[in-house]
Design a protein around this motif. Structure first.
Motif, PDB file in Angstrom:
ATOM      1  N   GLN A   1      -3.681  10.691   4.859  1.00 36.31           N
ATOM      2  CA  GLN A   1      -4.588  11.097   5.922  1.00 36.31           C
ATOM      3  C   GLN A   1      -5.237   9.882   6.574  1.00 36.31           C
ATOM      4  O   GLN A   1      -5.583   8.903   5.913  1.00 36.31           O
ATOM      5  CB  GLN A   1      -5.667  12.026   5.369  1.00 36.31           C
ATOM      6  N   ASP A   2      -5.384   9.949   7.889  1.00 37.12           N
ATOM      7  CA  ASP A   2      -6.000   8.901   8.697  1.00 37.12           C
ATOM      8  C   ASP A   2      -5.202   7.592   8.670  1.00 37.12           C
ATOM      9  O   ASP A   2      -5.676   6.568   9.163  1.00 37.12           O
ATOM     10  CB  ASP A   2      -7.442   8.614   8.263  1.00 37.12           C
ATOM     11  N   GLY A   3      -4.012   7.626   8.095  1.00 38.95           N
ATOM     12  CA  GLY A   3      -3.169   6.438   8.086  1.00 38.95           C
ATOM     13  C   GLY A   3      -3.715   5.291   7.264  1.00 38.95           C
ATOM     14  O   GLY A   3      -3.346   4.134   7.469  1.00 38.95           O
ATOM     15  N   LYS A   4      -4.555   5.594   6.286  1.00 38.72           N
ATOM     16  CA  LYS A   4      -5.159   4.539   5.467  1.00 38.72           C
ATOM     17  C   LYS A   4      -4.267   4.210   4.279  1.00 38.72           C
ATOM     18  O   LYS A   4      -3.757   5.105   3.603  1.00 38.72           O
ATOM     19  CB  LYS A   4      -6.538   4.971   4.965  1.00 38.72           C
TER      20      LYS A   4
ATOM     21  N   ARG B   1       4.716   4.618   5.983  1.00 41.06           N
ATOM     22  CA  ARG B   1       3.788   4.843   4.869  1.00 41.06           C
ATOM     23  C   ARG B   1       2.456   5.404   5.338  1.00 41.06           C
ATOM     24  O   ARG B   1       1.832   6.225   4.650  1.00 41.06           O
ATOM     25  CB  ARG B   1       3.585   3.541   4.081  1.00 41.06           C
ATOM     26  N   LYS B   2       2.000   4.980   6.499  1.00 43.04           N
ATOM     27  CA  LYS B   2       0.734   5.495   7.023  1.00 43.04           C
ATOM     28  C   LYS B   2       0.791   7.008   7.249  1.00 43.04           C
ATOM     29  O   LYS B   2      -0.230   7.699   7.153  1.00 43.04           O
ATOM     30  CB  LYS B   2       0.371   4.784   8.321  1.00 43.04           C
TER      31      LYS B   2
ATOM     32  N   GLY C   1       0.785  -1.234   0.000  1.00 39.38           N
ATOM     33  CA  GLY C   1       0.000   0.000   0.000  1.00 39.38           C
ATOM     34  C   GLY C   1       0.812   1.277   0.000  1.00 39.38           C
ATOM     35  O   GLY C   1       1.717   1.463   0.802  1.00 39.38           O
ATOM     36  N   GLY C   2       0.468   2.169  -0.901  1.00 38.25           N
ATOM     37  CA  GLY C   2       1.045   3.504  -0.952  1.00 38.25           C
ATOM     38  C   GLY C   2       2.284   3.635  -1.807  1.00 38.25           C
ATOM     39  O   GLY C   2       2.747   4.757  -2.040  1.00 38.25           O
ATOM     40  N   THR C   3       2.836   2.537  -2.288  1.00 41.92           N
ATOM     41  CA  THR C   3       4.095   2.647  -3.021  1.00 41.92           C
ATOM     42  C   THR C   3       3.907   3.216  -4.429  1.00 41.92           C
ATOM     43  O   THR C   3       4.789   3.902  -4.944  1.00 41.92           O
ATOM     44  CB  THR C   3       4.826   1.295  -3.083  1.00 41.92           C
ATOM     45  N   SER C   4       2.784   2.935  -5.056  1.00 42.43           N
ATOM     46  CA  SER C   4       2.540   3.509  -6.387  1.00 42.43           C
ATOM     47  C   SER C   4       2.491   5.036  -6.360  1.00 42.43           C
ATOM     48  O   SER C   4       3.178   5.691  -7.150  1.00 42.43           O
ATOM     49  CB  SER C   4       1.240   2.969  -6.981  1.00 42.43           C
ATOM     50  N   PRO C   5       1.681   5.647  -5.489  1.00 42.66           N
ATOM     51  CA  PRO C   5       1.658   7.112  -5.468  1.00 42.66           C
ATOM     52  C   PRO C   5       3.021   7.725  -5.159  1.00 42.66           C
ATOM     53  O   PRO C   5       3.377   8.763  -5.727  1.00 42.66           O
ATOM     54  CB  PRO C   5       0.643   7.426  -4.354  1.00 42.66           C
ATOM     55  N   LEU C   6       3.796   7.091  -4.287  1.00 40.54           N
ATOM     56  CA  LEU C   6       5.127   7.611  -3.971  1.00 40.54           C
ATOM     57  C   LEU C   6       6.022   7.611  -5.208  1.00 40.54           C
ATOM     58  O   LEU C   6       6.642   8.622  -5.552  1.00 40.54           O
ATOM     59  CB  LEU C   6       5.763   6.776  -2.867  1.00 40.54           C
ATOM     60  N   ALA C   7       6.088   6.464  -5.879  1.00 43.71           N
ATOM     61  CA  ALA C   7       6.934   6.362  -7.068  1.00 43.71           C
ATOM     62  C   ALA C   7       6.433   7.271  -8.180  1.00 43.71           C
ATOM     63  O   ALA C   7       7.230   7.909  -8.883  1.00 43.71           O
ATOM     64  CB  ALA C   7       6.993   4.913  -7.540  1.00 43.71           C
ATOM     65  N   ASP C   8       5.127   7.348  -8.344  1.00 47.00           N
ATOM     66  CA  ASP C   8       4.551   8.163  -9.405  1.00 47.00           C
ATOM     67  C   ASP C   8       4.842   9.634  -9.175  1.00 47.00           C
ATOM     68  O   ASP C   8       5.220  10.364 -10.109  1.00 47.00           O
ATOM     69  CB  ASP C   8       3.053   7.907  -9.484  1.00 47.00           C
TER      70      ASP C   8
END
Length: 245
Positions: free
Chosen positions: A212-215, A207-208, A82-89
């Motif tokens: 927002q809200d750690g989701k 990553r959390k 979770g969250g790795t795509s937006p970071l890399a993008d």
């Protein structure tokens, strides 16, 4: 041939992640149990593609600006880690770099789509890597302490990334467990033109803090309005390291 889409669209399930990293006790000294390659459901991309449906179970995302010499990869993107795509993008977009993601888009059970980095041989990723000189591969690790394990064969860039993250206020582990080291020449991060890249293993706790809200569910992390200032600061630090001579 399925069409590769070009949009931001990486969580390994909690069970798979907790198997991979037994416990992160401290940022500098974490107890780690690596998952052997045999723990993956599929041996390589061809094996996965023979059993999963592109566009339904997974998707490939590729963006290659003209003349790009740096790639940002999220091979466990979407709902795998979770969250790795937006970071890399975002790192790629803000730096004018190339972006590639292999993303799980199942409603559940995306952990089966995980292919360990040394076995990851998806053709579009390999083609991209053959054209660039520097690579940052973004991954998610488990862990209740917000920290990053910085590995890979590009030792000079590893040093710069660690220093940049530290200067920006982010915890960086002093010791990288062997299973997260990213030094295998076959690791997709190291299959660029120089044969060396950087692998970021970012704990779940860290990553959390980026959302927002750690989701960390895919729909939430893909919505830019849910990104926190910490995400932008982290990505900026990595790109600052890439810009250093």
């Amino acid at each position: 041939m399925p069409t590769v889409i070009t949009r931001v669209a990486t969580t390994r399930t909690a069970t798979r992640a907790s198997t991979r990293v037994a416990a992160v006790a401290l940022a500098a000294s974490a107890a780690f149990v690596p998952v052997p390659a045999s723990a993956d459901t599929y041996e390589n991309y061809a094996d996965l593609a023979a059993h999963e449906v592109e566009g339904t179970d997974y998707r490939r995302v590729l963006r290659t600006p003209s003349g790009a010499e740096v790639s940002h990869l999220a091979i466990h993107g979407g709902a795998i880690e979770g969250g790795t795509s937006p970071l890399a993008d975002h790192a790629a977009g803000s730096g004018g770099h190339a972006f590639y993601a292999f993303e799980g888009i199942k409603s559940t059970g995306n952990g089966v789509l995980h292919i360990t980095a040394s076995n990851f041989d998806e053709p579009k990723a390999l083609s991209l890597q053959s054209k660039v000189f520097r690579t940052v591969s973004w991954h998610g690790a488990s862990g209740t302490h917000a920290t990053t394990y910085v590995g890979g064969r590009d030792e000079a860039l590893v040093t710069k990334v660690k220093a940049a993250l530290d200067a920006a206020g982010f915890a960086v582990a002093e010791v990288v467990p062997p299973g997260l080291a990213g030094t295998d020449p076959l690791n997709i991060a190291n299959r660029n033109r120089t044969g060396m890249g950087v692998q970021l293993e970012i704990t779940e706790a860290q990553r959390k803090r980026f959302f927002q809200d750690g989701k960390l569910n895919r729909a939430w992390t893909e919505d830019r309005t849910h990104w926190t200032p910490e995400l932008f600061a982290y990505v900026a630090a990595v790109n600052d390291a890439l810009q250093q001579p």
